[in-house]
Design a protein around this motif. Sequence first.
Motif, PDB file in Angstrom:
ATOM      1  N   VAL A  87       0.818  -1.207   0.000  1.00 52.56           N
ATOM      2  CA  VAL A  87       0.000   0.000   0.000  1.00 52.56           C
ATOM      3  C   VAL A  87       0.857   1.265   0.000  1.00 52.56           C
ATOM      4  O   VAL A  87       0.539   2.235  -0.701  1.00 52.56           O
ATOM      5  CB  VAL A  87      -1.005  -0.001   1.169  1.00 52.56           C
ATOM      6  CG1 VAL A  87      -0.331   0.211   2.511  1.00 52.56           C
ATOM      7  CG2 VAL A  87      -2.088   1.053   0.945  1.00 52.56           C
ATOM      8  N   LEU A  91       0.787   4.221  -2.910  1.00 58.85           N
ATOM      9  CA  LEU A  91       0.433   5.602  -2.585  1.00 58.85           C
ATOM     10  C   LEU A  91       1.572   6.595  -2.805  1.00 58.85           C
ATOM     11  O   LEU A  91       1.421   7.787  -2.549  1.00 58.85           O
ATOM     12  CB  LEU A  91      -0.025   5.681  -1.120  1.00 58.85           C
ATOM     13  CG  LEU A  91      -1.321   4.936  -0.788  1.00 58.85           C
ATOM     14  CD1 LEU A  91      -1.582   4.975   0.715  1.00 58.85           C
ATOM     15  CD2 LEU A  91      -2.510   5.535  -1.553  1.00 58.85           C
ATOM     16  N   THR A  94       0.732   9.767  -4.841  1.00 51.80           N
ATOM     17  CA  THR A  94      -0.559  10.402  -4.572  1.00 51.80           C
ATOM     18  C   THR A  94      -0.349  11.571  -3.605  1.00 51.80           C
ATOM     19  O   THR A  94       0.756  11.865  -3.198  1.00 51.80           O
ATOM     20  CB  THR A  94      -1.535   9.400  -3.939  1.00 51.80           C
ATOM     21  OG1 THR A  94      -1.095   9.086  -2.603  1.00 51.80           O
ATOM     22  CG2 THR A  94      -1.623   8.120  -4.755  1.00 51.80           C
ATOM     23  N   VAL A  96      -1.214  11.513  -0.585  1.00 47.57           N
ATOM     24  CA  VAL A  96      -1.078  10.965   0.763  1.00 47.57           C
ATOM     25  C   VAL A  96       0.410  10.779   1.061  1.00 47.57           C
ATOM     26  O   VAL A  96       1.087  10.022   0.364  1.00 47.57           O
ATOM     27  CB  VAL A  96      -1.815   9.619   0.896  1.00 47.57           C
ATOM     28  CG1 VAL A  96      -1.624   9.041   2.297  1.00 47.57           C
ATOM     29  CG2 VAL A  96      -3.292   9.799   0.587  1.00 47.57           C
ATOM     30  N   LEU A 153      -6.780  10.411   1.459  1.00 48.77           N
ATOM     31  CA  LEU A 153      -6.730   8.961   1.308  1.00 48.77           C
ATOM     32  C   LEU A 153      -8.085   8.429   0.853  1.00 48.77           C
ATOM     33  O   LEU A 153      -8.164   7.597  -0.057  1.00 48.77           O
ATOM     34  CB  LEU A 153      -6.327   8.314   2.633  1.00 48.77           C
ATOM     35  CG  LEU A 153      -6.362   6.783   2.673  1.00 48.77           C
ATOM     36  CD1 LEU A 153      -5.309   6.197   1.734  1.00 48.77           C
ATOM     37  CD2 LEU A 153      -6.145   6.271   4.095  1.00 48.77           C
ATOM     38  N   ILE A 156      -9.076   8.707  -2.895  1.00 49.46           N
ATOM     39  CA  ILE A 156      -8.317   7.975  -3.911  1.00 49.46           C
ATOM     40  C   ILE A 156      -9.136   6.814  -4.470  1.00 49.46           C
ATOM     41  O   ILE A 156      -9.757   6.053  -3.723  1.00 49.46           O
ATOM     42  CB  ILE A 156      -6.985   7.457  -3.327  1.00 49.46           C
ATOM     43  CG1 ILE A 156      -6.050   8.631  -3.024  1.00 49.46           C
ATOM     44  CG2 ILE A 156      -6.301   6.484  -4.282  1.00 49.46           C
ATOM     45  CD1 ILE A 156      -4.777   8.234  -2.310  1.00 49.46           C
ATOM     46  N   VAL A 161      -4.681   3.364  -8.537  1.00 45.25           N
ATOM     47  CA  VAL A 161      -3.354   3.206  -7.923  1.00 45.25           C
ATOM     48  C   VAL A 161      -2.957   1.733  -7.799  1.00 45.25           C
ATOM     49  O   VAL A 161      -2.035   1.386  -7.068  1.00 45.25           O
ATOM     50  CB  VAL A 161      -3.280   3.894  -6.542  1.00 45.25           C
ATOM     51  CG1 VAL A 161      -3.425   5.399  -6.686  1.00 45.25           C
ATOM     52  CG2 VAL A 161      -4.331   3.333  -5.574  1.00 45.25           C
ATOM     53  N   HIS A 216      -7.137   3.168   6.273  1.00 47.16           N
ATOM     54  CA  HIS A 216      -5.884   2.914   6.982  1.00 47.16           C
ATOM     55  C   HIS A 216      -6.071   1.880   8.080  1.00 47.16           C
ATOM     56  O   HIS A 216      -5.239   0.987   8.263  1.00 47.16           O
ATOM     57  CB  HIS A 216      -5.359   4.229   7.571  1.00 47.16           C
ATOM     58  CG  HIS A 216      -4.069   4.092   8.310  1.00 47.16           C
ATOM     59  ND1 HIS A 216      -4.002   3.734   9.644  1.00 47.16           N
ATOM     60  CD2 HIS A 216      -2.780   4.244   7.909  1.00 47.16           C
ATOM     61  CE1 HIS A 216      -2.740   3.684  10.037  1.00 47.16           C
ATOM     62  NE2 HIS A 216      -1.977   3.988   8.996  1.00 47.16           N
ATOM     63  N   TRP A 239       0.595   0.683   8.346  1.00 45.81           N
ATOM     64  CA  TRP A 239      -0.515   0.365   7.451  1.00 45.81           C
ATOM     65  C   TRP A 239      -0.957  -1.087   7.572  1.00 45.81           C
ATOM     66  O   TRP A 239      -1.625  -1.612   6.678  1.00 45.81           O
ATOM     67  CB  TRP A 239      -0.108   0.654   6.012  1.00 45.81           C
ATOM     68  CG  TRP A 239       0.079   2.113   5.720  1.00 45.81           C
ATOM     69  CD1 TRP A 239       1.199   2.866   5.951  1.00 45.81           C
ATOM     70  CD2 TRP A 239      -0.886   2.997   5.156  1.00 45.81           C
ATOM     71  NE1 TRP A 239       0.986   4.171   5.556  1.00 45.81           N
ATOM     72  CE2 TRP A 239      -0.281   4.278   5.068  1.00 45.81           C
ATOM     73  CE3 TRP A 239      -2.204   2.830   4.707  1.00 45.81           C
ATOM     74  CZ2 TRP A 239      -0.954   5.382   4.540  1.00 45.81           C
ATOM     75  CZ3 TRP A 239      -2.864   3.929   4.184  1.00 45.81           C
ATOM     76  CH2 TRP A 239      -2.240   5.191   4.116  1.00 45.81           C
ATOM     77  N   SER A 242      -4.634  -1.754   6.981  1.00 46.51           N
ATOM     78  CA  SER A 242      -5.240  -1.106   5.816  1.00 46.51           C
ATOM     79  C   SER A 242      -5.870  -2.143   4.888  1.00 46.51           C
ATOM     80  O   SER A 242      -5.446  -3.293   4.810  1.00 46.51           O
ATOM     81  CB  SER A 242      -4.195  -0.291   5.052  1.00 46.51           C
ATOM     82  OG  SER A 242      -3.171  -1.130   4.529  1.00 46.51           O
TER      83      SER A 242
END
Length: 350
Positions: A87, A91, A94, A96, A153, A156, A161, A216, A239, A242
């Motif tokens: 993850v 990300l 992005t 985040v 987050l 997204i 992604v 998350h 994470w 997540s």
Amino acid sequence: MPTYANTVPVMERHRFDVASLDRYLAQHLDAYRGGLEVRQFDSGHSNPTFFVSADMADGTRKDFVLRKKPPGRLVASAHQVGREFRVISALADTGVPVARARLLCTDDPVIGQMFYLMDAVPGRILIDASMPDQTPAERAAIFDSMNDVLARLHKIDPVKVGLADYGRTGHYIARQLTRWSRQYAELKTEEIAAMDKLSAWLPEHIPAEDPTGIVHGDYRLGNLIVHPSEPRIVAVLDWELSTLGHPLCDIAYNCLGYHLVEPPHGFATVNFRQLGLPTEEEYVAAYCRRMGRDSIPHWNYYLAFSLFRLAAIAQGVYRRGLQGNSSNPESVKMSRAARERAELAWSLVA
């Protein structure tokens, strides 16, 4: 070697073959030139986390963080360091903020368990929400940045992604209730009446709204790195929990500090105006504005659900502490936390 905040020599129960890690990095980490030094972060109940410093080809020392599974017999669905690596990799480009992922090692014999390596991000981890060293304006800005990052987050699109298969779509709460009820039952050490009541009540009252986004799972101030001198978030950590899930559960979990009393995570009794902190209502309203929502119906349900999860997690930490597998010596105190969180959750919906 910089020690960063809250690092200690590697704990006896988490020691591993540093020479083996050195050989592995020499083969798999670009520009690695040895000089390996390792310390352990004294936080992190679940996956032992280490501060790593090494010489690089350009003549500099570079800092990394290594996260690995703990030793011992593990719950099959827990300690998913491979998912963490995936993850934060996804990300990276992005809005985040995450640490740069460097490598994932699934070859257990290297250091005894699967691990991944990421860049160390300079900054501050402000576990205590009252942030005694900050001004009211800085506290307000940090909370607003925390709110903004979570909204980013949740906006997204997982497909864009590469996380379309990172979890199942829909029915997140029902699946989570099944998971945590089962895990609690497996790791149970004593009777907690409120957990039994929640296990029966929560599945029967799941709100109809069922969006899916990247969640998350443990989003709180202590899992964020704040810029070294500015009041803004520069990296989101930890994470492990997540997945693709219900974003409103994430924001509710983020707000549990407003209901918990015991510091550092709980701040229900602080003077918000004096400290410059937003109230829960103001914090949730800011999130709603960022997400284009008017409000969050059934708010207390999401809070109770999040507390139920937290109670189940606390029970797991306590059980691992009894077995000697947790990286935090305070874990044996988590039995009381599991009971208190369950009772608070029940009080919100009973």
